[in-house]
Design a protein around this motif. Structure first.
Motif, PDB file in Angstrom:
ATOM      1  N   TYR A  71      38.982   1.089-106.710  1.00  0.00           N
ATOM      2  CA  TYR A  71      37.620   1.459-107.099  1.00  0.00           C
ATOM      3  C   TYR A  71      37.281   2.868-106.614  1.00  0.00           C
ATOM      4  O   TYR A  71      37.781   3.303-105.576  1.00  0.00           O
TER       5      TYR A  71
ATOM      6  N   THR B 115      34.395  -2.996-114.293  1.00  0.00           N
ATOM      7  CA  THR B 115      35.740  -3.296-114.771  1.00  0.00           C
ATOM      8  C   THR B 115      35.615  -4.152-116.024  1.00  0.00           C
ATOM      9  O   THR B 115      34.555  -4.704-116.304  1.00  0.00           O
TER      10      THR B 115
ATOM     11  N   LYS C 142      29.749  -0.150-105.703  1.00  0.00           N
ATOM     12  CA  LYS C 142      29.923  -0.637-107.084  1.00  0.00           C
ATOM     13  C   LYS C 142      29.399   0.428-108.038  1.00  0.00           C
ATOM     14  O   LYS C 142      28.253   0.385-108.483  1.00  0.00           O
TER      15      LYS C 142
ATOM     16  N   TYR D 273      43.835  -1.676-112.032  1.00  0.00           N
ATOM     17  CA  TYR D 273      42.479  -1.137-112.055  1.00  0.00           C
ATOM     18  C   TYR D 273      42.485   0.351-112.372  1.00  0.00           C
ATOM     19  O   TYR D 273      43.294   1.102-111.817  1.00  0.00           O
TER      20      TYR D 273
ATOM     21  N   GLU E 280      36.296   3.785-102.742  1.00  0.00           N
ATOM     22  CA  GLU E 280      36.718   2.677-101.882  1.00  0.00           C
ATOM     23  C   GLU E 280      37.130   3.237-100.518  1.00  0.00           C
ATOM     24  O   GLU E 280      37.803   4.267-100.442  1.00  0.00           O
TER      25      GLU E 280
ATOM     26  N   ASN F 110      40.713   3.753-111.913  1.00  0.00           N
ATOM     27  CA  ASN F 110      39.761   4.368-110.984  1.00  0.00           C
ATOM     28  C   ASN F 110      39.514   5.825-111.394  1.00  0.00           C
ATOM     29  O   ASN F 110      40.439   6.634-111.372  1.00  0.00           O
TER      30      ASN F 110
ATOM     31  N   PHE G 241      33.338  -1.195-100.767  1.00  0.00           N
ATOM     32  CA  PHE G 241      33.443  -0.850-102.183  1.00  0.00           C
ATOM     33  C   PHE G 241      32.073  -0.529-102.761  1.00  0.00           C
ATOM     34  O   PHE G 241      31.318  -1.456-103.056  1.00  0.00           O
TER      35      PHE G 241
END
Ligand SMILES: [Zn+2]
Ligand SMILES: [Zn+2]
Length: 311
Positions: free
Chosen positions: A217, A286, A282, A296, A220, A298, A280
């Motif tokens: 993310y 996703t 937000k 994922y 992160e 990013n 994380f």
């Protein structure tokens, strides 16, 4: 330019795909409609929740057993819609969904949350996390305690008032077991690597905060003790961890303003495990690709995130 990155030691991948001119201000913010009058977690509305099992007051820790306590800093209550049930009637704990689910109301104030907390408030909260973790991990039949925070609806919080949750499980999640399968501790190696990397954010009091090479993310952050220990029950002095979390959250707050976020403590009783905390924000959503591949995408490289979080 994009880059496919493999996890430090697990068989997992992420795609770092920085978009041209992508700034933190482009991300979505929390849109919490603040309505403290109806809020069941606010000071004065204590009767609207189940009685507190632990109440942390300026005078010490107590509970609602002898009547509702009004003068509190932090309040722990059973979750009203628990994912698991504390009743244990047979030996099949999985089939009867055995476990505990607690809510930790972190502040009596409605529009206040850890990214705004003072040093003493974060320190108190970490001490309470350690307390509650230790209480549940020692319960008969409990093998793992998940301790986490969802803040903002896009981070999964159904109540706007800032709170954390604790779910005590009769099993150790497979991912945690997997992280202990290597011969030596992989997290001790990660600390060596990241303490001299471009992804380092902060290092102090034997703690390190960095944007991990493998970041699922944007922004992160992982916070780790340099010393190897498995869980919070072994944490006698919480000030170092409190300092790191407060710094990371307040830096994010300065960058993003009000923002939705999760953090979670990774720990277990097995001595091979290396305690850590992941934060994380937000900032992105996703979708199908992640569901399809468990890879994922990013949009912010951890190197860039670290540069911005170091300020
Ligand atoms: Zn409230
Ligand atoms: Zn270690």
């Amino acid at each position: 330019m994009s880059e496919i990155r493999k996890h430090y030691f697990l068989d997992e991948y992420c795609i770092i795909a920085p978009n041209r001119g992508f700034r933190p201000s482009d991300f979505k913010k929390t849109d919490e409609a603040s309505n403290s009058k109806k809020c069941i977690f606010c000071k004065g509305n204590e009767e609207k929740t189940p009685p507190a099992t632990a109440v942390y007051t300026p005078a010490g820790v107590t509970s609602d057993e002898g009547g509702v306590v009004r003068d509190w800093n932090v309040r722990c209550i059973p979750n009203m819609y628990p994912a698991l049930s504390p009743k244990k009637s047979s030996s099949d704990q999985l089939a009867e969904g055995f476990g505990f689910h607690e809510v930790i109301i972190e502040t009596p104030e409605h529009d206040y949350e850890p990214s705004m907390f003072l040093d003493e408030e974060i320190t108190r909260l970490i001490r309470i996390y350690a307390d509650r973790y230790t209480f549940y991990i020692n319960k008969d039949g409990i093998k793992f305690v998940s301790l986490f925070k969802n803040y903002g609806s896009s981070a999964g919080a159904s109540i706007a008032h800032s709170h954390s949750q604790l779910i005590a499980l009769p099993l150790i999640p497979p991912i945690i077991k997997k992280e202990m399968e290597t011969e030596t501790c992989p997290f001790c190696d990660i600390i060596q690597r990241e303490s001299i990397s471009k992804r380092l954010i902060l290092m102090q009091n034997d703690w390190i905060a960095f944007a991990p090479y493998f970041s699922k993310y944007p922004f992160e952050v992982w916070i780790m003790p340099k010393e190897h220990f498995p869980d919070m029950s072994k944490l006698s002095d919480v000030s170092g961890l409190a300092f790191m979390l407060r710094n990371v959250l307040s830096r994010m707050h300065a960058l993003f303003g009000g923002f939705a976020y999760n953090y979670a403590f990774f720990q277990c009783t097995d001595k091979r495990y290396h305690f850590h905390l992941k934060v994380f924000p937000k900032l992105s959503v996703t979708g199908g690709f992640e569901e399809n591949t468990n890879i994922y995408i990013n949009p912010v490289s951890p190197e860039d995130a670290a540069t911005q979080l170091r300020w």
